[in-house]
Design a protein around this motif. Structure first.
Motif: not given
Length: 112
Positions: A36-37, A66, A68, A82, A86, A91
């Protein structure tokens, strides 16, 4: 006789601990979280001159989002890309472990 038994027990414990420490631990197969990432980071608009490998460390909060924690990169463009893609994304996939912290390697290819 008692000393020999004790010596054999100590020897067996030390050999088993050495053997267990030296085994090759295989990385788990690509998990659903990693897939998924990868899907979330697909098609980046980055101007790269060479291939870059970064390690992204993130945690899952109680809402399965998520967070980070770090991006192992000197490139600010990759770092912000990123984090923007993210951070706090919920998720859909459930992790197959009870881990809350993940480190995922991500490879960026230069655009052709």
């Amino acid at each position: 006789m008692k000393k020999i038994k004790s010596l054999l027990l100590v020897l067996a414990i030390s050999i088993s601990s050495v053997l267990s420490a030296s085994t090759n631990k295989e990385l788990p197969k690509s998990s659903s979280v990693a897939k998924e990432v990868a899907k979330l980071l697909k098609n980046p608009n980055l101007d790269l001159k060479e291939e870059v490998l970064v390690f992204v460390k993130f945690a899952l909060n109680d809402n399965h989002e998520m967070v980070v924690l770090s991006v192992d990169s000197d490139n600010r463009q990759i770092d912000s890309f990123i984090k923007n893609k993210l951070n706090y994304v919920k998720l859909k996939a459930k992790s197959n472990t009870d881990k809350k912290m993940f480190v995922i390697p991500i490879r960026f290819q230069p655009s052709k």
